[in-house]
Scaffold this motif. Structure first.
Motif, PDB file in Angstrom:
ATOM      1  N   ARG A 198      46.178   6.162  -1.902  1.00  0.00           N
ATOM      2  CA  ARG A 198      46.459   6.348  -3.335  1.00  0.00           C
ATOM      3  C   ARG A 198      45.514   5.518  -4.197  1.00  0.00           C
ATOM      4  NH1 ARG A 198      51.881   5.947  -1.700  1.00  0.00           N
ATOM      5  NH2 ARG A 198      52.065   3.837  -2.563  1.00  0.00           N
ATOM      6  N   LEU A 199      45.223   4.303  -3.772  1.00  0.00           N
ATOM      7  CA  LEU A 199      44.311   3.448  -4.538  1.00  0.00           C
ATOM      8  C   LEU A 199      42.921   4.074  -4.614  1.00  0.00           C
ATOM      9  CD1 LEU A 199      45.178  -0.198  -3.388  1.00  0.00           C
ATOM     10  CD2 LEU A 199      45.956   1.033  -5.415  1.00  0.00           C
ATOM     11  N   SER A 200      42.409   4.534  -3.472  1.00  0.00           N
ATOM     12  CA  SER A 200      41.068   5.139  -3.458  1.00  0.00           C
ATOM     13  C   SER A 200      41.017   6.399  -4.310  1.00  0.00           C
ATOM     14  CB  SER A 200      40.650   5.459  -2.017  1.00  0.00           C
ATOM     15  OG  SER A 200      40.432   4.270  -1.289  1.00  0.00           O
ATOM     16  N   GLU A 201      42.059   7.211  -4.239  1.00  0.00           N
ATOM     17  CA  GLU A 201      42.100   8.440  -5.042  1.00  0.00           C
ATOM     18  C   GLU A 201      42.145   8.127  -6.532  1.00  0.00           C
ATOM     19  OE1 GLU A 201      44.237  11.620  -1.996  1.00  0.00           O
ATOM     20  OE2 GLU A 201      45.506  10.335  -3.253  1.00  0.00           O
ATOM     21  N   SER A 202      42.850   7.074  -6.911  1.00  0.00           N
ATOM     22  CA  SER A 202      42.897   6.707  -8.335  1.00  0.00           C
ATOM     23  C   SER A 202      41.546   6.198  -8.818  1.00  0.00           C
ATOM     24  CB  SER A 202      43.983   5.648  -8.572  1.00  0.00           C
ATOM     25  OG  SER A 202      43.639   4.409  -7.967  1.00  0.00           O
ATOM     26  N   HIS A 203      40.811   5.506  -7.952  1.00  0.00           N
ATOM     27  CA  HIS A 203      39.506   4.966  -8.330  1.00  0.00           C
ATOM     28  C   HIS A 203      38.498   6.077  -8.604  1.00  0.00           C
ATOM     29  CE1 HIS A 203      40.569   1.053  -5.959  1.00  0.00           C
ATOM     30  NE2 HIS A 203      41.207   1.146  -7.109  1.00  0.00           N
ATOM     31  N   ILE A 204      38.442   7.083  -7.727  1.00  0.00           N
ATOM     32  CA  ILE A 204      37.414   8.115  -7.923  1.00  0.00           C
ATOM     33  C   ILE A 204      37.779   9.083  -9.047  1.00  0.00           C
ATOM     34  CG2 ILE A 204      36.615   7.942  -5.538  1.00  0.00           C
ATOM     35  CD1 ILE A 204      37.844  10.781  -5.154  1.00  0.00           C
ATOM     36  N   THR A 205      38.961   8.928  -9.605  1.00  0.00           N
ATOM     37  CA  THR A 205      39.305   9.661 -10.825  1.00  0.00           C
ATOM     38  C   THR A 205      38.795   8.927 -12.055  1.00  0.00           C
ATOM     39  OG1 THR A 205      41.295  10.578  -9.800  1.00  0.00           O
ATOM     40  CG2 THR A 205      41.208  10.592 -12.204  1.00  0.00           C
ATOM     41  N   LYS A 206      38.861   7.594 -12.006  1.00  0.00           N
ATOM     42  CA  LYS A 206      38.480   6.776 -13.162  1.00  0.00           C
ATOM     43  C   LYS A 206      36.971   6.578 -13.268  1.00  0.00           C
ATOM     44  CE  LYS A 206      39.255   4.010 -16.675  1.00  0.00           C
ATOM     45  NZ  LYS A 206      39.714   4.546 -17.972  1.00  0.00           N
ATOM     46  N   ILE A 207      36.299   6.359 -12.151  1.00  0.00           N
ATOM     47  CA  ILE A 207      34.868   6.017 -12.178  1.00  0.00           C
ATOM     48  C   ILE A 207      34.017   7.074 -12.874  1.00  0.00           C
ATOM     49  CG2 ILE A 207      32.828   5.584 -10.725  1.00  0.00           C
ATOM     50  CD1 ILE A 207      34.786   4.263  -8.714  1.00  0.00           C
ATOM     51  N   PRO A 208      34.210   8.385 -12.624  1.00  0.00           N
ATOM     52  CA  PRO A 208      33.392   9.383 -13.325  1.00  0.00           C
ATOM     53  C   PRO A 208      33.509   9.306 -14.850  1.00  0.00           C
ATOM     54  CG  PRO A 208      34.460  10.391 -11.446  1.00  0.00           C
ATOM     55  CD  PRO A 208      35.040   9.018 -11.577  1.00  0.00           C
ATOM     56  N   GLU A 209      34.656   8.861 -15.364  1.00  0.00           N
ATOM     57  CA  GLU A 209      34.816   8.720 -16.813  1.00  0.00           C
ATOM     58  C   GLU A 209      33.826   7.702 -17.361  1.00  0.00           C
ATOM     59  OE1 GLU A 209      38.842   7.777 -17.720  1.00  0.00           O
ATOM     60  OE2 GLU A 209      39.676   9.458 -16.576  1.00  0.00           O
ATOM     61  N   PHE A 210      33.706   6.565 -16.690  1.00  0.00           N
ATOM     62  CA  PHE A 210      32.744   5.539 -17.113  1.00  0.00           C
ATOM     63  C   PHE A 210      31.305   6.060 -17.033  1.00  0.00           C
ATOM     64  CE2 PHE A 210      36.110   2.418 -15.676  1.00  0.00           C
ATOM     65  CZ  PHE A 210      36.362   1.893 -16.937  1.00  0.00           C
ATOM     66  N   LEU A 211      30.984   6.721 -15.932  1.00  0.00           N
ATOM     67  CA  LEU A 211      29.606   7.177 -15.725  1.00  0.00           C
ATOM     68  C   LEU A 211      29.233   8.297 -16.697  1.00  0.00           C
ATOM     69  CD1 LEU A 211      29.429   7.124 -11.807  1.00  0.00           C
ATOM     70  CD2 LEU A 211      28.570   5.422 -13.409  1.00  0.00           C
ATOM     71  N   HIS A 212      30.121   9.260 -16.879  1.00  0.00           N
ATOM     72  CA  HIS A 212      29.836  10.375 -17.782  1.00  0.00           C
ATOM     73  C   HIS A 212      29.677   9.907 -19.226  1.00  0.00           C
ATOM     74  CE1 HIS A 212      31.494  13.688 -14.911  1.00  0.00           C
ATOM     75  NE2 HIS A 212      30.209  13.507 -14.775  1.00  0.00           N
ATOM     76  N   SER A 213      30.473   8.928 -19.642  1.00  0.00           N
ATOM     77  CA  SER A 213      30.378   8.438 -21.020  1.00  0.00           C
ATOM     78  C   SER A 213      29.036   7.781 -21.296  1.00  0.00           C
ATOM     79  CB  SER A 213      31.510   7.449 -21.310  1.00  0.00           C
ATOM     80  OG  SER A 213      31.335   6.257 -20.564  1.00  0.00           O
ATOM     81  N   ALA A 214      28.357   7.337 -20.239  1.00  0.00           N
ATOM     82  CA  ALA A 214      27.033   6.730 -20.390  1.00  0.00           C
ATOM     83  C   ALA A 214      25.928   7.682 -19.945  1.00  0.00           C
ATOM     84  CB  ALA A 214      26.967   5.442 -19.579  1.00  0.00           C
ATOM     85  N   LEU A 243      30.065   0.420 -10.091  1.00  0.00           N
ATOM     86  CA  LEU A 243      30.810   1.679 -10.158  1.00  0.00           C
ATOM     87  C   LEU A 243      30.297   2.685  -9.131  1.00  0.00           C
ATOM     88  CD1 LEU A 243      30.956   1.967 -14.045  1.00  0.00           C
ATOM     89  CD2 LEU A 243      32.923   1.552 -12.536  1.00  0.00           C
ATOM     90  N   TRP A 244      28.980   2.784  -9.017  1.00  0.00           N
ATOM     91  CA  TRP A 244      28.361   3.737  -8.080  1.00  0.00           C
ATOM     92  C   TRP A 244      28.781   3.428  -6.643  1.00  0.00           C
ATOM     93  CZ3 TRP A 244      24.666   7.748  -8.873  1.00  0.00           C
ATOM     94  CH2 TRP A 244      24.068   8.245  -7.724  1.00  0.00           C
ATOM     95  N   LEU A 245      28.630   2.165  -6.247  1.00  0.00           N
ATOM     96  CA  LEU A 245      28.953   1.788  -4.870  1.00  0.00           C
ATOM     97  C   LEU A 245      30.448   1.916  -4.590  1.00  0.00           C
ATOM     98  CD1 LEU A 245      26.598  -1.293  -4.421  1.00  0.00           C
ATOM     99  CD2 LEU A 245      26.306   1.001  -3.470  1.00  0.00           C
ATOM    100  N   GLN A 246      31.267   1.635  -5.606  1.00  0.00           N
ATOM    101  CA  GLN A 246      32.701   1.803  -5.394  1.00  0.00           C
ATOM    102  C   GLN A 246      33.062   3.272  -5.206  1.00  0.00           C
ATOM    103  OE1 GLN A 246      35.431   1.070  -8.584  1.00  0.00           O
ATOM    104  NE2 GLN A 246      37.120   0.585  -7.216  1.00  0.00           N
ATOM    105  N   TYR A 247      32.414   4.148  -5.957  1.00  0.00           N
ATOM    106  CA  TYR A 247      32.686   5.576  -5.786  1.00  0.00           C
ATOM    107  C   TYR A 247      32.328   6.010  -4.366  1.00  0.00           C
ATOM    108  CZ  TYR A 247      33.110  10.543  -6.784  1.00  0.00           C
ATOM    109  OH  TYR A 247      33.516  11.856  -6.765  1.00  0.00           O
ATOM    110  N   MET A 248      31.165   5.569  -3.895  1.00  0.00           N
ATOM    111  CA  MET A 248      30.765   5.922  -2.528  1.00  0.00           C
ATOM    112  C   MET A 248      31.778   5.404  -1.515  1.00  0.00           C
ATOM    113  SD  MET A 248      27.911   7.663  -2.599  1.00  0.00           S
ATOM    114  CE  MET A 248      27.378   7.508  -0.891  1.00  0.00           C
TER     115      MET A 248
END
Length: 338
Positions: free
Chosen positions: A55-71, A20-25
């Protein structure tokens, strides 16, 4: 009893966190790159591909913080509008924008496959499956348009063989000198793709060397151009020994602009990413090659990539451009403090 131990739904393994981290970067970088590309593209077939990639990249960086914040993890800063100048003059031709998308989508598909198999949580597996599926769609769109452009060459074919054939001599792997058997299909494929991908590194490093502001970054890119050129020529010369076609070169698709569309931080991170991707591909190629001259060649180019990787790491650390991923507890430090 399941393969994995039960875990809380909001915890992350190191593999999941890393993916998730590397994908966000990577996606925050891609957003900067594609925003600039969309400001310079003119071809009406290529533009929708760039829009889809953005559009794909923008959708990814919206979803990834949800996973990280929940943990209870922070997500990285990554790259922002401060790392891109969308109004910079054209640095790449439209054909190169398509070529860039082709290479980077291949890297994305490879990363998603690894992330899926390394994830234990089903929701994260499903997320990376979705990323792979949308990237497959992007890749096929790119491939459809690329077939119309002569600079995109197909991997060479080999003639069909009737009946079973078996290797009859250990010279299959030990013929470093003297006559060499023809390349097999695996070796042709890896040589062609490594020439293509390393040619991409050569071309984009050339572009970055023209526009980087920091002298240290410019010098790194110029060194990268020389190493990549040497490596590409080594792949091509082996293919040509068997009278096989080689990939097209892309330096002519770089303009004379000296105004940077990107920050030096983004430029160096991009270069570092490509170096580490090359290490992965070269390592895989070693395992699928059986001629000694190929093994020696891949050992040389692997050493070149290791050298470039070490230099890029040192530059990024020196300028505080490299964010630190979450890491294991430093037990030694704790013992010293106590």
């Amino acid at each position: 009893m399941g393969i994995f131990k039960k875990t809380k739904s909001n915890t992350l393994t190191a593999a999941e966190l890393s993916g998730l981290w590397l994908q966000y970067m990577g996606d925050s970088m891609a957003i900067c790159v594609y925003k600039y590309f969309l400001n310079i593209v003119e071809n009406n077939e290529i533009k929708p591909i760039l829009e889809f990639a953005l559009r794909l990249s923008e959708s990814h960086i919206t979803k990834i913080p949800e996973f990280l914040h929940s943990a209870n993890y922070q997500f990285p800063i990554g790259f922002t509008e401060n790392d891109v100048n969308v109004n910079a003059p054209r640095l790449f031709s439209d054909q190169f924008l398509l070529f860039y998308s082709y290479i980077m989508t291949i890297h994305g598909l490879t990363a998603y496959s690894l992330a899926i198999t390394n994830s234990e949580r089903q929701d994260i597996q499903n997320y990376f499956f979705e990323c792979a599926e949308s990237s497959k769609e992007l890749f096929q769109k790119i491939d459809e348009v690329a077939k119309k452009h002569p600079k995109f060459k197909s991997v060479p074919s080999v003639p069909p063989v009737r009946g079973e054939k078996f290797i009859e001599s250990p010279g299959f792997v030990s013929n470093l000198v003297g006559d060499k058997r023809p390349l097999n299909s695996s070796e042709i494929s890896t040589l062609f793709f490594n020439s293509t991908k390393t040619g991409f590194v050569q071309s984009i490093s050339l572009a970055f060397s023209q526009v980087a502001e920091c002298e240290e970054v410019r010098n790194f890119m110029l060194k990268n151009v020389k190493l990549a050129k040497t490596d590409v020529e080594s792949f091509d010369s082996i293919l040509q020994q068997d009278n096989l076609p080689i990939p097209e070169k892309w330096e002519t698709e770089i303009t004379e602009s000296t105004v940077s569309p990107f920050s030096d931080k983004l430029i160096m991170y991009h270069a570092g990413f490509l170096v580490h991707a090359a290490l992965t591909y070269y390592g895989a190629s070693l395992g699928s090659s059986f001629r000694s001259d190929l093994l020696l060649n891949y050992s040389r180019v692997f050493a070149h990539a290791m050298e470039a990787g070490a230099r890029s790491y040192n530059i990024m650390v020196k300028h505080k451009w490299l964010e630190k991923q979450p890491e294991a507890i430093d037990r030694k430090s704790l013992m010293k403090d106590s």
